[in-house]
Design a protein around this motif. Sequence first.
Motif, PDB file in Angstrom:
ATOM      1  N   ALA A   1      69.843  80.861  28.945  1.00 23.76           N
ATOM      2  CA  ALA A   1      68.745  79.922  28.667  1.00 23.76           C
ATOM      3  C   ALA A   1      69.036  79.159  27.381  1.00 23.76           C
ATOM      4  CB  ALA A   1      67.426  80.686  28.551  1.00 23.76           C
ATOM      5  N   SER A   2      68.066  78.371  26.942  1.00 29.27           N
ATOM      6  CA  SER A   2      68.200  77.620  25.697  1.00 29.27           C
ATOM      7  C   SER A   2      66.831  77.534  25.021  1.00 29.27           C
ATOM      8  CB  SER A   2      68.726  76.206  25.972  1.00 29.27           C
ATOM      9  OG  SER A   2      67.701  75.421  26.550  1.00 29.27           O
ATOM     10  N   LEU A   3      66.809  76.969  23.832  1.00 31.70           N
ATOM     11  CA  LEU A   3      65.531  76.794  23.132  1.00 31.70           C
ATOM     12  C   LEU A   3      64.568  75.923  23.939  1.00 31.70           C
ATOM     13  CD1 LEU A   3      66.713  76.312  19.432  1.00 31.70           C
ATOM     14  CD2 LEU A   3      65.617  78.328  20.439  1.00 31.70           C
ATOM     15  N   ALA A   4      65.086  75.047  24.767  1.00 30.86           N
ATOM     16  CA  ALA A   4      64.240  74.183  25.591  1.00 30.86           C
ATOM     17  C   ALA A   4      63.441  74.982  26.619  1.00 30.86           C
ATOM     18  CB  ALA A   4      65.094  73.130  26.300  1.00 30.86           C
ATOM     19  N   ASP A   5      63.854  76.205  26.902  1.00 27.01           N
ATOM     20  CA  ASP A   5      63.165  77.052  27.873  1.00 27.01           C
ATOM     21  C   ASP A   5      62.063  77.911  27.256  1.00 27.01           C
ATOM     22  OD1 ASP A   5      64.813  76.371  30.191  1.00 27.01           O
ATOM     23  OD2 ASP A   5      66.412  77.378  29.093  1.00 27.01           O
ATOM     24  N   VAL A   6      61.950  77.910  25.945  1.00 24.68           N
ATOM     25  CA  VAL A   6      60.975  78.755  25.245  1.00 24.68           C
ATOM     26  C   VAL A   6      59.564  78.208  25.441  1.00 24.68           C
ATOM     27  CG1 VAL A   6      60.224  79.595  22.981  1.00 24.68           C
ATOM     28  CG2 VAL A   6      62.667  79.526  23.552  1.00 24.68           C
ATOM     29  N   ILE A   7      58.644  79.111  25.806  1.00 26.73           N
ATOM     30  CA  ILE A   7      57.254  78.683  25.983  1.00 26.73           C
ATOM     31  C   ILE A   7      56.327  79.292  24.939  1.00 26.73           C
ATOM     32  CG2 ILE A   7      57.493  78.226  28.443  1.00 26.73           C
ATOM     33  CD1 ILE A   7      56.068  80.952  28.893  1.00 26.73           C
TER      34      ILE A   7
ATOM     35  N   PHE B   1      66.760  99.523  22.012  1.00 30.28           N
ATOM     36  CA  PHE B   1      66.336  98.136  22.097  1.00 30.28           C
ATOM     37  C   PHE B   1      67.534  97.249  22.360  1.00 30.28           C
ATOM     38  CE2 PHE B   1      67.704  98.126  17.697  1.00 30.28           C
ATOM     39  CZ  PHE B   1      68.144  96.831  17.461  1.00 30.28           C
ATOM     40  N   SER B   2      67.260  96.032  22.775  1.00 27.94           N
ATOM     41  CA  SER B   2      68.288  95.014  22.973  1.00 27.94           C
ATOM     42  C   SER B   2      67.840  93.751  22.267  1.00 27.94           C
ATOM     43  CB  SER B   2      68.463  94.708  24.466  1.00 27.94           C
ATOM     44  OG  SER B   2      68.953  95.829  25.149  1.00 27.94           O
ATOM     45  N   ARG B   3      68.775  92.915  21.888  1.00 27.27           N
ATOM     46  CA  ARG B   3      68.436  91.638  21.257  1.00 27.27           C
ATOM     47  C   ARG B   3      67.582  90.814  22.210  1.00 27.27           C
ATOM     48  NH1 ARG B   3      66.976  90.628  17.400  1.00 27.27           N
ATOM     49  NH2 ARG B   3      68.748  91.382  16.250  1.00 27.27           N
ATOM     50  N   ALA B   4      67.957  90.831  23.486  1.00 31.68           N
ATOM     51  CA  ALA B   4      67.181  90.120  24.509  1.00 31.68           C
ATOM     52  C   ALA B   4      67.380  90.829  25.844  1.00 31.68           C
ATOM     53  CB  ALA B   4      67.629  88.667  24.619  1.00 31.68           C
ATOM     54  N   VAL B   5      66.392  90.675  26.709  1.00 34.47           N
ATOM     55  CA  VAL B   5      66.477  91.221  28.064  1.00 34.47           C
ATOM     56  C   VAL B   5      65.990  90.149  29.025  1.00 34.47           C
ATOM     57  CG1 VAL B   5      65.643  92.962  29.672  1.00 34.47           C
ATOM     58  CG2 VAL B   5      66.076  93.587  27.292  1.00 34.47           C
ATOM     59  N   ARG B   6      66.787  89.919  30.060  1.00 30.28           N
ATOM     60  CA  ARG B   6      66.398  88.974  31.109  1.00 30.28           C
ATOM     61  C   ARG B   6      66.163  89.750  32.394  1.00 30.28           C
ATOM     62  NH1 ARG B   6      68.535  83.171  32.425  1.00 30.28           N
ATOM     63  NH2 ARG B   6      67.106  82.733  34.108  1.00 30.28           N
ATOM     64  N   ILE B   7      64.996  89.547  32.985  1.00 28.21           N
ATOM     65  CA  ILE B   7      64.683  90.090  34.297  1.00 28.21           C
ATOM     66  C   ILE B   7      64.181  88.924  35.127  1.00 28.21           C
ATOM     67  CG2 ILE B   7      63.285  91.691  35.643  1.00 28.21           C
ATOM     68  CD1 ILE B   7      63.191  93.502  33.176  1.00 28.21           C
ATOM     69  N   GLY B   8      64.957  88.559  36.141  1.00 23.54           N
ATOM     70  CA  GLY B   8      64.606  87.376  36.925  1.00 23.54           C
ATOM     71  C   GLY B   8      64.628  86.140  36.041  1.00 23.54           C
TER      72      GLY B   8
ATOM     73  N   THR C   1      73.128  92.348  23.799  1.00 23.78           N
ATOM     74  CA  THR C   1      73.224  93.218  22.626  1.00 23.78           C
ATOM     75  C   THR C   1      73.440  92.413  21.351  1.00 23.78           C
ATOM     76  OG1 THR C   1      74.373  95.081  21.644  1.00 23.78           O
ATOM     77  CG2 THR C   1      75.706  93.580  22.963  1.00 23.78           C
ATOM     78  N   SER C   2      72.957  92.954  20.253  1.00 21.85           N
ATOM     79  CA  SER C   2      73.223  92.344  18.948  1.00 21.85           C
ATOM     80  C   SER C   2      74.435  92.996  18.303  1.00 21.85           C
ATOM     81  CB  SER C   2      72.009  92.515  18.026  1.00 21.85           C
ATOM     82  OG  SER C   2      71.863  93.876  17.649  1.00 21.85           O
ATOM     83  N   GLY C   3      74.837  94.132  18.852  1.00 21.55           N
ATOM     84  CA  GLY C   3      75.944  94.877  18.271  1.00 21.55           C
ATOM     85  C   GLY C   3      75.482  95.905  17.247  1.00 21.55           C
TER      86      GLY C   3
ATOM     87  N   ALA D   1      70.990  84.572  21.402  1.00 23.17           N
ATOM     88  CA  ALA D   1      70.588  85.551  22.419  1.00 23.17           C
ATOM     89  C   ALA D   1      70.133  84.843  23.689  1.00 23.17           C
ATOM     90  CB  ALA D   1      69.476  86.444  21.877  1.00 23.17           C
ATOM     91  N   LEU D   2      69.382  83.763  23.551  1.00 24.14           N
ATOM     92  CA  LEU D   2      68.949  82.991  24.720  1.00 24.14           C
ATOM     93  C   LEU D   2      70.146  82.457  25.495  1.00 24.14           C
ATOM     94  CD1 LEU D   2      65.953  81.033  23.175  1.00 24.14           C
ATOM     95  CD2 LEU D   2      65.817  82.641  25.090  1.00 24.14           C
ATOM     96  N   ARG D   3      71.122  81.888  24.778  1.00 18.80           N
ATOM     97  CA  ARG D   3      72.329  81.358  25.443  1.00 18.80           C
ATOM     98  C   ARG D   3      73.051  82.457  26.209  1.00 18.80           C
ATOM     99  NH1 ARG D   3      73.383  78.571  20.552  1.00 18.80           N
ATOM    100  NH2 ARG D   3      75.010  80.080  20.125  1.00 18.80           N
ATOM    101  N   GLU D   4      73.161  83.648  25.587  1.00 18.64           N
ATOM    102  CA  GLU D   4      73.852  84.755  26.249  1.00 18.64           C
ATOM    103  C   GLU D   4      73.093  85.239  27.479  1.00 18.64           C
ATOM    104  OE1 GLU D   4      75.311  87.919  23.698  1.00 18.64           O
ATOM    105  OE2 GLU D   4      75.528  86.470  22.058  1.00 18.64           O
ATOM    106  N   ALA D   5      71.788  84.964  27.520  1.00 19.25           N
ATOM    107  CA  ALA D   5      70.967  85.361  28.669  1.00 19.25           C
ATOM    108  C   ALA D   5      70.836  84.229  29.679  1.00 19.25           C
ATOM    109  CB  ALA D   5      69.583  85.805  28.204  1.00 19.25           C
TER     110      ALA D   5
END
Length: 91
Positions: free
Chosen positions: A74-80, A24-31, A13-15, A68-72
Amino acid sequence: MLLYVTSFRHSVTSGSPLEPEIGFSRAVRIGPCISVAGTAPIADDGATAGPGDVYAKAVRCLDIAEQALREAGASLADVIRTRVMLDQGHA
């Protein structure tokens, strides 16, 4: 043969009070996949960060996405892939 895989869904969430209202959510992780929503350069106080400064706006948006990535998990290094639209705006 049909294979069904159940994946854990984690929403970040972004709050924003609009999240539950419009769904909506700031980010969503599925698998292993994370989708980060578009963002605006909103400062911690709710104002626009970097008015009239496109570089400052871009940095703020990337900071929000990175958090948002960190909270899910991951990191910027994981962005494709990224998509960026910036507007100079008015001062």
